[in-house]
Design a protein around this motif. Sequence first.
Motif, short mmCIF file in Angstrom:
data_model
loop_
_atom_site.label_atom_id
_atom_site.label_comp_id
_atom_site.label_asym_id
_atom_site.label_seq_id
_atom_site.Cartn_x
_atom_site.Cartn_y
_atom_site.Cartn_z
N GLN A 1 24.73 96.65 34.92
CA GLN A 1 25.58 96.54 33.77
C GLN A 1 25.53 94.91 32.90
OE1 GLN A 1 25.64 99.45 32.35
NE2 GLN A 1 27.16 99.16 30.14
N LEU A 2 24.89 94.73 32.36
CA LEU A 2 25.23 93.09 31.58
C LEU A 2 26.55 93.33 31.26
CD1 LEU A 2 24.08 90.80 31.03
CD2 LEU A 2 22.93 91.32 29.08
N GLN A 3 27.62 91.73 31.38
CA GLN A 3 28.80 91.75 30.59
C GLN A 3 28.65 90.82 29.68
OE1 GLN A 3 31.56 92.51 33.80
NE2 GLN A 3 31.66 94.15 33.11
N LEU A 4 29.14 89.98 28.79
CA LEU A 4 29.50 89.30 28.16
C LEU A 4 30.05 89.31 27.32
CD1 LEU A 4 26.58 90.77 25.42
CD2 LEU A 4 25.90 88.83 27.43
N VAL A 5 31.09 87.82 27.87
CA VAL A 5 31.94 87.44 27.47
C VAL A 5 32.22 85.92 26.24
CG1 VAL A 5 34.16 86.19 28.43
CG2 VAL A 5 33.01 88.04 29.65
N GLU A 6 32.43 85.67 24.98
CA GLU A 6 33.03 84.17 24.23
C GLU A 6 33.55 83.94 24.11
OE1 GLU A 6 31.89 88.26 22.60
OE2 GLU A 6 32.52 87.96 23.49
N SER A 7 33.20 82.85 24.07
CA SER A 7 34.20 81.26 24.15
C SER A 7 33.82 80.89 22.81
CB SER A 7 34.48 80.88 25.28
OG SER A 7 33.34 80.25 26.44
N GLY A 8 35.16 79.79 22.97
CA GLY A 8 35.01 78.65 22.20
C GLY A 8 35.82 78.34 20.92
N GLY A 9 36.06 80.26 20.18
CA GLY A 9 36.03 79.46 18.61
C GLY A 9 37.56 78.29 19.18
N GLY A 10 37.98 79.05 17.64
CA GLY A 10 39.09 78.26 17.59
C GLY A 10 39.55 78.01 15.57
N LEU A 11 40.57 76.85 16.01
CA LEU A 11 40.53 76.35 14.32
C LEU A 11 40.79 75.27 13.54
CD1 LEU A 11 42.82 76.65 11.30
CD2 LEU A 11 44.70 76.14 12.75
N VAL A 12 39.70 75.21 13.37
CA VAL A 12 39.13 73.70 12.89
C VAL A 12 39.08 73.30 11.26
CG1 VAL A 12 36.99 74.90 11.88
CG2 VAL A 12 36.47 72.30 12.75
N GLN A 13 39.11 72.72 10.53
CA GLN A 13 39.25 72.41 9.17
C GLN A 13 37.77 72.63 8.90
OE1 GLN A 13 41.11 68.40 8.58
NE2 GLN A 13 43.20 69.36 8.22
N ALA A 14 37.92 72.86 7.27
CA ALA A 14 36.57 72.83 6.63
C ALA A 14 36.04 71.16 7.00
CB ALA A 14 36.27 73.05 4.92
N GLY A 15 34.13 71.28 7.32
CA GLY A 15 33.45 70.44 7.51
C GLY A 15 33.79 70.22 8.72
N GLY A 16 34.06 70.51 9.79
CA GLY A 16 34.03 70.60 11.18
C GLY A 16 33.36 71.03 11.46
N SER A 17 33.30 71.22 13.22
CA SER A 17 32.06 71.93 14.26
C SER A 17 33.02 72.34 14.87
CB SER A 17 31.33 70.84 14.39
OG SER A 17 30.07 69.91 13.35
N LEU A 18 32.42 73.62 15.62
CA LEU A 18 32.78 74.25 17.08
C LEU A 18 31.98 74.35 17.66
CD1 LEU A 18 35.36 76.52 15.71
CD2 LEU A 18 35.62 75.06 17.17
N ARG A 19 30.89 74.35 18.95
CA ARG A 19 30.10 75.12 19.68
C ARG A 19 31.14 76.59 20.27
NH1 ARG A 19 26.88 72.97 24.45
NH2 ARG A 19 28.43 73.20 26.00
N LEU A 20 29.90 77.83 20.17
CA LEU A 20 31.04 78.82 20.93
C LEU A 20 29.41 79.14 22.02
CD1 LEU A 20 30.98 81.59 18.00
CD2 LEU A 20 32.70 79.65 18.98
N SER A 21 30.02 80.08 23.22
CA SER A 21 29.78 79.19 24.35
C SER A 21 29.34 81.36 24.48
CB SER A 21 30.05 79.55 25.90
OG SER A 21 29.76 77.70 25.10
N CYS A 22 28.53 82.14 24.92
CA CYS A 22 28.41 83.85 25.76
C CYS A 22 28.17 83.46 27.23
CB CYS A 22 27.46 83.95 24.32
SG CYS A 22 27.37 85.99 25.10
N ALA A 23 28.66 84.11 27.84
CA ALA A 23 28.38 83.56 29.33
C ALA A 23 28.55 84.98 30.08
CB ALA A 23 28.92 83.08 30.14
N ALA A 24 27.14 84.91 30.63
CA ALA A 24 26.89 86.83 30.70
C ALA A 24 26.69 87.27 32.38
CB ALA A 24 25.19 86.56 30.25
N SER A 25 27.01 87.90 32.73
CA SER A 25 27.44 89.10 34.30
C SER A 25 26.51 89.92 34.38
CB SER A 25 29.12 88.12 34.43
OG SER A 25 29.46 89.69 33.97
N GLY A 26 26.23 89.99 36.02
CA GLY A 26 25.77 91.49 36.14
C GLY A 26 23.79 91.57 35.98
#
Length: 122
Positions: free
Chosen positions: A1-26
């Motif tokens: 079974q494939l499992q996915l876990v996201e991370s990297g979200g948060g609060l940022v001001q307009a114009g800013g940047s974020l990088r989300l990650s999705c780590a898989a297992s299984g």
Amino acid sequence: QLQLVESGGGLVQAGGSLRLSCAASGRTLSSYNMGWFRQAPGKEREFVAAIRWGGSTYYADSVKGRFTISRDNAKNTVYLQMNSLKPEDTAVYYCAANSGIRYSQSSYYSYWGRGTQVTVSS
């Protein structure tokens, strides 16, 4: 079974940047097409970006030129680099895996993470 876990979200001001990650297992991600979707309060889940196992990428018009999807099969991880963020990008972002060809609708995806919250303040 494939499992996915996201991370990297948060609060940022307009114009800013974020990088989300999705780590898989299984299972290894290398044979799946991967997608990012988002859902804002009171709205339906919408397609954001997808990357095929061969590396082709696709984006929603609303994020084209600002977001970049990528994958690192060695790390079994998919990323979503988000630049020039806008308040309207505020949503819960979900990672999903799809073993088929089509990519733009959530119904095509068989595996989903639980999501990570992204909040962009004005």
